[in-house]
Motif scaffolding. Structure first.
Motif, short mmCIF file in Angstrom:
data_model
loop_
_atom_site.label_atom_id
_atom_site.label_comp_id
_atom_site.label_asym_id
_atom_site.label_seq_id
_atom_site.Cartn_x
_atom_site.Cartn_y
_atom_site.Cartn_z
N ARG A 80 32.07 0.11 28.44
CA ARG A 80 31.71 0.06 27.00
C ARG A 80 30.59 -0.96 26.78
NH1 ARG A 80 34.62 1.71 22.49
NH2 ARG A 80 33.91 -0.16 21.44
N ASN A 81 30.74 -2.13 27.37
CA ASN A 81 29.71 -3.17 27.17
C ASN A 81 28.36 -2.71 27.71
OD1 ASN A 81 31.11 -5.14 25.78
ND2 ASN A 81 31.99 -6.01 27.63
N CYS A 82 28.37 -2.15 28.93
CA CYS A 82 27.10 -1.69 29.52
C CYS A 82 26.49 -0.57 28.67
CB CYS A 82 27.33 -1.16 30.93
SG CYS A 82 27.58 -2.47 32.12
N ALA A 83 27.34 0.37 28.24
CA ALA A 83 26.83 1.51 27.48
C ALA A 83 26.27 1.04 26.13
CB ALA A 83 27.94 2.54 27.27
N LEU A 84 26.98 0.12 25.49
CA LEU A 84 26.50 -0.36 24.19
C LEU A 84 25.19 -1.15 24.36
CD1 LEU A 84 29.89 -1.37 22.53
CD2 LEU A 84 28.39 0.48 21.82
N ASN A 85 25.11 -1.93 25.44
CA ASN A 85 23.87 -2.68 25.67
C ASN A 85 22.71 -1.73 25.93
OD1 ASN A 85 25.12 -5.10 25.31
ND2 ASN A 85 25.54 -5.43 27.48
N LEU A 86 22.99 -0.70 26.72
CA LEU A 86 21.94 0.26 27.01
C LEU A 86 21.54 1.01 25.74
CD1 LEU A 86 20.23 1.40 29.34
CD2 LEU A 86 21.95 3.16 29.66
N TRP A 87 22.55 1.30 24.96
CA TRP A 87 22.29 1.99 23.68
C TRP A 87 21.35 1.14 22.83
CZ3 TRP A 87 22.24 2.05 18.46
CH2 TRP A 87 22.29 3.29 17.83
N ASP A 88 21.66 -0.16 22.75
CA ASP A 88 20.81 -1.09 21.98
C ASP A 88 19.38 -1.06 22.50
OD1 ASP A 88 22.87 -1.94 20.41
OD2 ASP A 88 23.32 -3.72 21.61
#
Lengths: 185, 425
Positions: free
Chosen positions: A75-83
């Motif tokens: 989740r953290n990686c995906a949200l960071n990438l999303w950002d």
């Protein structure tokens, strides 16, 4: 392979640890990342970031529940990438669960209590514990696993529209709970 | 995603591990069940498609042709899968299951396959037997659209063989409820029937069969005020003088487009068909929104905590707090009728007519029992319809949910001094 055994491989810095992790939890990681990022390319990029992060984190970390811990990393990686992608305007549309969560934002115009992510997680957990099992699981499936509404409806054998109504009530409920705690996001 | 939502998403990431573990383990067991049900569903839809193909192939061929390449490339493949699965009993490769389901939906067999899903269908059922199930189910669905008496006749309960009383809103018969479900089980389970026709077509009441019908008794009542079928929906709001205002529209993905509305007084099929359609004005929208807002606000209170609703209604802690319990419930010193009148008074009459929730029960002495809220498995869902009985009283169908089951029951109310009261109870 047992989770403990996979963790042991990481501790011994054996490269097969990543393969075993991928074999056991690859699908799980992929589905969370894909539900957040939507794009296949970004999902794959995210998954490799996850494996690297896991490799760098274990040791010293030694998670009690590997699957849930891994889910949080994804989740953290995906949200960071999303950002990152969103900042470059590579995404044209917001992902639906994000849009929905707008309903949960307290109406405070001035900050009352600003929390760290972990603290906010505790507040949300406390609120989740006031719900019955079914609603709690619905919330987690939708906003933690980011599963599509239609999949959740099908799995629970309920009408999608009815589920959407139920989710809306849950979000409003969370908003009330956050406001009661005086939390400003 | 704005910054605040991003923060919230970040917070959600850190939900306690135990809570996520529980959800994941439940998820895994559901997936196992879903996989099993998919196979049954597929088997059934495959058999149904075989039958339909054999009878209606020229019709399908014409439609399929319009889809262009589908006829030449995908259709034979689909048909081959069905043949293998339903007749030759070969498994569909797991990687093709999604594709098969997609094809079946493309051909609009979705509803039918759902209907068959819970029919008395076993691995031994032959394609010929599947044909019979298909025909029976289709006929049954048509008869349900014709009315409760036709529906019962279709189930084998001949006119004259049972006593019935027509009441506004429903027909009460002396047929044992178990008899109806027994006959229905030849076609599908009650859940599937409800899924197709709408919820609460039947309810069990002292071992008699209670069929709910809309207004005139000509059609089954779907106690959801919003009815949706094939993307079209109607939303009903009753007005002050028992005139029903019916909004209709279309659903497109997650959006709903309201196309117009019409009035029915009373709400009968004939009136509905002859109604004049009006364009939706800003005032109409405000009315709909106000109904929805009041409903959602009350829902949020009820869902979260019954005590907060009582406070919202003006009761003090002294009224609410009590050490006395009845089963799982807490008995308060609040008079049930007083509570109900306040509850109804806090909603607009339109909202009350449109949707109403019962969160509380009363004990034998007329005192309010507060039901446990979140965490106990008791949820209350507000789905109801209101009928003007013509004698100053109204019948409300209130439905609620307990665990995985859903229940409904009719209640009678009357209006006195501007307040709603339970009638004769």
């Amino acid at each position: 392979m047992e989770d403990r055994e996979i963790i042991r491989l990481f501790f011994h810095r054996e490269e097969s640890a990543v393969t075993q992790l991928q074999n056991k939890f690859g699908g799980f990681c992929y589905s969370i990342a894909k539900n957040i990022l939507e794009s296949v390319e970004d999902t794959e990029e995210c998954i490799w970031d996850v494996y690297l992060k896991v490799w760098n984190s274990i040791p010293p970390q030694n998670p009690d529940n590997l699957k849930v811990w891994l889910g949080k990393v994804v989740r953290n990686c995906a949200l960071n990438l999303w950002d990152k992608k969103h900042a470059k305007k590579r995404f044209s549309e917001a992902v639906v669960p994000f849009d929905e969560l707008q309903d949960c934002i307290p109406d405070f115009t001035t900050p009352e209590r600003v929390l760290e992510k972990e603290e906010l997680g505790e507040v949300i957990s406390r609120w989740l514990k006031t719900l019955n099992n079914a609603d709690r699981n619905l919330f987690i499936r939708r906003y933690w696993l980011c599963e599509p509404l239609c999949d959740i409806a099908r799995a629970n054998n309920i009408n999608e529209k009815k589920l959407a109504k139920r989710m809306y009530i849950l979000r409003k409920n969370l908003k009330i709970a956050l406001e009661r705690e005086g939390i400003c996001l | 995603m704005n910054e605040k939502v991003r923060v919230l998403m970040g917070g959600i990431t850190y939900i306690e591990t135990e809570l996520i573990e529980d959800a994941l383990s439940e998820n895994a067991s559901e997936k196992k069940k879903a996989a099993k049900s998919f196979l049954i569903k597929f088997l059934i839809s495959a058999a149904a498609v075989c039958f339909i193909f054999s009878v209606f192939f020229p019709f399908f061929a014409a439609n399929v042709e319009a889809v262009g390449n589908f006829t030449e490339k995908l259709m034979p493949e689909y048909y081959e899968y069905i043949r293998n699965f339903a007749i030759n009993k070969k498994e569909v490769p797991s990687q093709d299951e999604d594709k098969m389901l997609y094809y079946s939906e493309l051909f609009a067999f979705h509803d039918k396959s759902t209907a068959y899903m819970s029919a008395n269908f076993t691995d031994e059922l032959s394609p010929e037997e599947a044909e019979i199930v298909l025909m029976k189910t289709e006929d049954l669905l048509y008869s349900a659209g014709e009315g409760p008496i036709g529906f019962l006749e279709h189930l084998g309960f001949e006119k004259g063989s049972y006593a019935f009383e027509i009441q506004k809103g429903f027909i009460k018969t002396d047929i044992a409820y178990s008899k109806v479900t027994e006959r229905l089980s030849e076609y599908m389970t009650k859940e599937v029937l409800m899924g197709i026709l709408g919820e609460y077509v039947f309810s069990e009441n002292d071992l008699t069969c209670l069929l709910c019908a809309k207004g005139s008794g000509e059609r089954f009542n779907v106690l959801e005020t919003v009815q949706e079928k094939n993307g079209f929906y109607t939303s009903v709001i009753a007005s002050e003088n028992s005139t029903f205002k019916v909004y209709y529209g279309i659903t497109c993905e997650k959006d709903e487009y309201i196309l117009g509305y019409y009035y029915c007084s009373p709400y009968t099929k004939e009136n509905e068909e002859n109604a004049t359609v009006h364009e939706v004005t800003e005032e109409d929208m405000k009315e709909m929104i106000s109904v929805a807002e009041i409903f959602l606000r009350l829902c949020a209170y009820m869902h979260n905590d019954p005590f907060s609703l009582l406070e919202y209604l003006g009761y003090t802690n002294a009224d609410i707090l009590s050490n006395e319990t009845v089963g799982n419930y807490i008995k308060t010193s609040i008079d049930y009728n007083d509570f109900l009148s306040k509850m109804l008074y806090s909603m607009t009459e339109k909202a009350f007519r449109d949707r109403f929730s019962i969160v509380f029960q009363k004990d034998n002495y007329g005192k309010l029992c507060v039901l446990p809220g979140g965490g106990t498995g008791v949820d209350f869902i507000s789905v109801s319809s209101l009928y003007d009985n013509g004698d100053g009283t109204y019948t409300v169908f209130a439905c609620w949910e307990y665990g995985e089951g859903e229940y409904g029951s009719p209640l009678r109310f009357k209006k006195a001094d501007g307040h709603w009261l339970v009638d004769g109870d």
